[in-house]
Write a protein that holds these residues in place. Sequence first.
Motif, PDB file in Angstrom:
ATOM      1  N   ILE A 153      50.023 -42.686  27.545  1.00 10.26           N
ATOM      2  CA  ILE A 153      50.008 -43.899  28.371  1.00 10.26           C
ATOM      3  C   ILE A 153      48.568 -44.338  28.627  1.00 10.26           C
ATOM      4  CG2 ILE A 153      50.545 -44.820  30.668  1.00 10.26           C
ATOM      5  CD1 ILE A 153      53.071 -43.051  30.620  1.00 10.26           C
ATOM      6  N   GLY A 154      47.699 -43.386  28.860  1.00  8.01           N
ATOM      7  CA  GLY A 154      46.283 -43.715  29.076  1.00  8.01           C
ATOM      8  C   GLY A 154      45.655 -44.351  27.854  1.00  8.01           C
ATOM      9  N   LYS A 155      45.974 -43.848  26.649  1.00  6.88           N
ATOM     10  CA  LYS A 155      45.432 -44.436  25.418  1.00  6.88           C
ATOM     11  C   LYS A 155      46.007 -45.835  25.179  1.00  6.88           C
ATOM     12  CE  LYS A 155      44.184 -40.213  23.086  1.00  6.88           C
ATOM     13  NZ  LYS A 155      44.381 -39.313  21.968  1.00  6.88           N
ATOM     14  N   MET A 156      47.284 -46.049  25.553  1.00  5.27           N
ATOM     15  CA  MET A 156      47.884 -47.373  25.395  1.00  5.27           C
ATOM     16  C   MET A 156      47.171 -48.409  26.262  1.00  5.27           C
ATOM     17  SD  MET A 156      52.014 -46.646  25.189  1.00  5.27           S
ATOM     18  CE  MET A 156      52.267 -47.689  26.553  1.00  5.27           C
ATOM     19  N   PHE A 206      54.787 -30.953  29.322  1.00  2.00           N
ATOM     20  CA  PHE A 206      55.528 -32.200  29.170  1.00  2.00           C
ATOM     21  C   PHE A 206      54.791 -33.426  29.706  1.00  2.00           C
ATOM     22  CE2 PHE A 206      58.841 -28.874  29.390  1.00  2.00           C
ATOM     23  CZ  PHE A 206      59.337 -29.019  28.098  1.00  2.00           C
ATOM     24  N   CYS A 207      54.102 -33.301  30.812  1.00  2.00           N
ATOM     25  CA  CYS A 207      53.496 -34.477  31.443  1.00  2.00           C
ATOM     26  C   CYS A 207      52.123 -34.825  30.875  1.00  2.00           C
ATOM     27  CB  CYS A 207      53.400 -34.274  32.954  1.00  2.00           C
ATOM     28  SG  CYS A 207      55.019 -34.223  33.744  1.00  2.00           S
ATOM     29  N   ASP A 208      51.314 -33.817  30.554  1.00  2.00           N
ATOM     30  CA  ASP A 208      49.971 -34.108  30.042  1.00  2.00           C
ATOM     31  C   ASP A 208      50.009 -34.985  28.786  1.00  2.00           C
ATOM     32  OD1 ASP A 208      48.888 -32.789  32.154  1.00  2.00           O
ATOM     33  OD2 ASP A 208      48.038 -31.118  31.010  1.00  2.00           O
TER      34      ASP A 208
END
Length: 122
Positions: free
Chosen positions: A107-110, A99-101
Amino acid sequence: DLTLCSLLQIDFEDVIAEPEGTHSFDGIWKASFTTFTVTKYWFYRLLSAIFGIPMALIWGIYFAILSFLHIWAVVPCIRSYLIEIQCISRVYSICIHTFCDPLFEAIGKMFSSIRATVRKEI
């Protein structure tokens, strides 16, 4: 640094220490030294003779109980806990990765396209 061994090895000079410039008569000093040393020696022997065997019995029972509890209760409980927690930790790890990965990757790509620049104006 005082250790337990050094605390138990007490000499006359450790207890009765005359500072420099203050000394009693040599005869008094020698008699005091002898009295202290002999008293310490014989009282230790007397107390050992009276209380040595009962104290050895008490400490023997105490350490036997401590060893018994450690071998038959404490270590098995700890090992059982570690086995149980290992199973739970694997399930927890799978849930986190599932779920978190993906969420944190998204979020990192955003935020990966954000660029910050610092200008110093004079």
